[in-house]
Design a protein around this motif. Structure first.
Motif, short mmCIF file in Angstrom:
data_model
loop_
_atom_site.label_atom_id
_atom_site.label_comp_id
_atom_site.label_asym_id
_atom_site.label_seq_id
_atom_site.Cartn_x
_atom_site.Cartn_y
_atom_site.Cartn_z
N PHE A 113 -21.56 38.45 -81.94
CA PHE A 113 -20.37 38.89 -80.99
C PHE A 113 -19.65 39.89 -81.97
N ASN A 114 -19.19 39.41 -83.29
CA ASN A 114 -18.24 40.26 -83.92
C ASN A 114 -19.05 41.58 -84.32
N LEU A 115 -20.21 41.56 -84.64
CA LEU A 115 -20.86 42.71 -84.96
C LEU A 115 -20.60 43.54 -83.86
N LYS A 116 -21.05 43.13 -82.74
CA LYS A 116 -20.94 43.99 -81.33
C LYS A 116 -19.82 44.65 -81.17
N ARG A 117 -18.58 44.02 -81.22
CA ARG A 117 -17.21 44.25 -81.30
C ARG A 117 -17.03 45.36 -82.09
N MET A 118 -17.11 45.00 -83.53
CA MET A 118 -17.03 45.93 -84.48
C MET A 118 -17.57 47.22 -84.33
N HIS A 119 -18.88 47.33 -83.62
CA HIS A 119 -19.61 48.62 -83.45
C HIS A 119 -18.65 49.21 -82.38
N ARG A 120 -18.29 48.44 -81.37
CA ARG A 120 -17.33 49.05 -80.23
C ARG A 120 -16.06 49.81 -81.02
N LEU A 121 -15.52 49.16 -81.78
CA LEU A 121 -14.37 49.63 -82.46
C LEU A 121 -14.63 50.94 -83.21
N TYR A 122 -15.72 50.82 -83.92
CA TYR A 122 -16.09 52.08 -84.63
C TYR A 122 -16.30 53.07 -83.87
N VAL A 123 -17.16 53.02 -82.77
CA VAL A 123 -17.46 54.03 -81.77
C VAL A 123 -16.24 54.72 -81.38
#
Length: 464
Positions: free
Chosen positions: A452-462
């Motif tokens: 979940f955190n990786l998915k969220r971090m990817h969204r914030l990065y994009v």
């Protein structure tokens, strides 16, 4: 007609792109061209390359055939859990028919036994990567602990509630099987003088019943052990309640009216149960009504970044005792991540010891103490009650929750932690554990939280 002629002209002159699946590439294709630059699979591979995988690599003996690099298998698990692919067999199949999975494994195909064994063997090490991922998020500027939202959700165990066995039914089955064993022994003694059905194999029937009796004995012993632990907890609560009554009577000089609370009984209850498939799971009430064989999964989330900061799996269906574990985990995070300043939680976590614990840890608690009132009148919405003339932390918290600022901050709880559970269950599709046993389930919940955190971090990065 003219319209028919136009239609025919367009039909004749239309051209389509050629579809050619047979001609080989002139130059070998590059895997780097398979996915967009901002794809989640690329991001997970990059983050995993930044983790310290030496504890896992050191566990390999170096004998036999070459093993898959732990970074590949870990990336497979993280990406699989982030995209609704949990089964090791499905992950193996995805390495053939999914471009993203093929990118992660670089064209290789780890079999499902390798993936399942890696997940089961390194559950503790995978749990340690959770904090490392948070540290990477902090380096990227996404994670700074401040106001934290705490909640729990029930996740179904890999066991059916219909495989639960009550103590009363276990005793009934035990008596029945013991009677059948005695009868079979009598038949064995009379076998020479009595014609038995040819399909009856007495040794086999005896073994089957004795094996079941052994399972029942182990189940009853576990139920009795749990009943003993429950009695110890109930006695502690009873003694605390009696001490509180005594303090009130000494302060007021009056005896409290009503019946004196009775000490809890130590006996095993007929309704006490154990599940024969996953004995460490519990029957729990679930939202929407009904009961499920489940675990209580906790998470504390940073309301600014939306990242999960701590996670825990509990066998208790209630949340009240989970706040202390969450506070301990939050205050044990690496210093660079910061320290929690405020904690938001619903009424299920409210108790005086929990409020006092937050106060001792310099965390401002916003724990609901009753049913929340919706649709306040306009004047009530902006009215600020007078400050209480007390230092009692519970009274101060109740006043804080009634102020406009307190209501506004507490209102962010539902908009943070509950959507996170919605993403885990609906978007990621994780509604049931694959593994069994408390230790394995803790590791799998850590894997889900990291995904979940990786998915969220990817969204914030994009979006950055």
């Amino acid at each position: 007609s003219e319209s028919v002629k136009k239609a025919m002209w367009w039909t004749v002159s239309a051209t389509f792109k050629t579809v050619d699946r047979k001609t080989p590439y002139i130059l070998p294709p590059s895997m780097d061209d398979w996915l967009p630059e901002d794809h989640l699979a690329r991001f997970i591979v990059e983050v995993v390359s930044m983790l310290d995988l030496e504890p896992i690599r050191a566990a390999y003996a170096g004998r036999g055939s070459e093993a898959y690099d732990p970074s590949v298998l870990l990336s497979l698990l993280f990406y699989g859990y982030a995209t609704r692919t949990f089964s090791s067999r499905r992950i193996e199949a995805a390495t053939y028919d999914s471009v993203a999975f093929r990118y992660i494994v670089a064209g290789s195909h780890p079999d499902h036994d390798t993936i399942a064994s890696f997940r089961k063997r390194f559950l503790v090490e995978i749990n340690a990567f959770f904090v490392q991922i948070l540290q990477i998020a902090h380096q990227m500027g996404f994670c700074k602990v401040g106001t934290v939202s705490l909640d729990g959700t029930k996740v179904k165990a890999n066991a059916s509630k219909h495989r639960a066995l009550s103590y009363k039914h276990a005793e009934k089955l035990q008596r029945q099987l013991e009677s059948e064993v005695r009868h079979l022994l009598d038949l064995a003694e009379e076998a020479d003088a009595t014609d038995l059905p040819p399909e009856m194999d007495i040794p086999k029937e005896l073994k089957r019943r004795r094996d079941r009796l052994k399972v029942l004995a182990e189940a009853k012993a576990e139920i009795e052990r749990r009943a003993h632990k429950r009695h110890e907890r109930d006695m502690e609560a009873h003694e605390e309640k009696m001490a509180q009554r005594k303090r009130v009577e000494e302060q007021t000089g009056k005896k409290i009216r009503g019946r004196t609370p009775r000490a809890p009984e130590p006996e095993v209850r007929d309704s006490d149960q154990i599940n024969l498939t996953d004995e460490e799971s519990r029957i729990m009430p679930v939202s929407g009504g009904g009961f499920e064989q489940a675990y209580n999964c906790q998470a504390a989330l940073d309301i600014e970044s939306g990242l999960i900061l701590t996670h825990r799996v509990s066998q208790s269906p209630v949340d009240r005792k989970e706040l202390a574990h969450a506070v301990e985990a939050l205050t044990s995070l690496p210093e660079e991540l910061g320290r929690p300043e405020a904690l938001l939680a619903d009424a299920g976590y409210f108790s005086r010891p929990n409020v006092e614990l937050c106060d001792r840890k310099d965390i401002t608690p916003f724990i609901s103490f009753g049913r929340e009132q919706h649709n306040l009148a306009l004047e009530d919405r902006w009215r600020c009650p007078p400050d209480p003339e007390t230092e009692d932390p519970v009274a101060l918290m109740k006043h804080r929750l009634k102020t406009p600022e307190g209501r506004k901050l507490y209102g962010r709880r539902k908009a943070t932690i509950e959507p996170a559970f919605g993403v885990i269950k609906q978007v990621m599709g994780f509604r049931q554990f694959l593994l069994r046993g408390l230790r394995a389930v803790k590791g799998e919940w850590s894997l889900v939280s990291s995904a979940f955190n990786l998915k969220r971090m990817h969204r914030l990065y994009v979006l950055a």
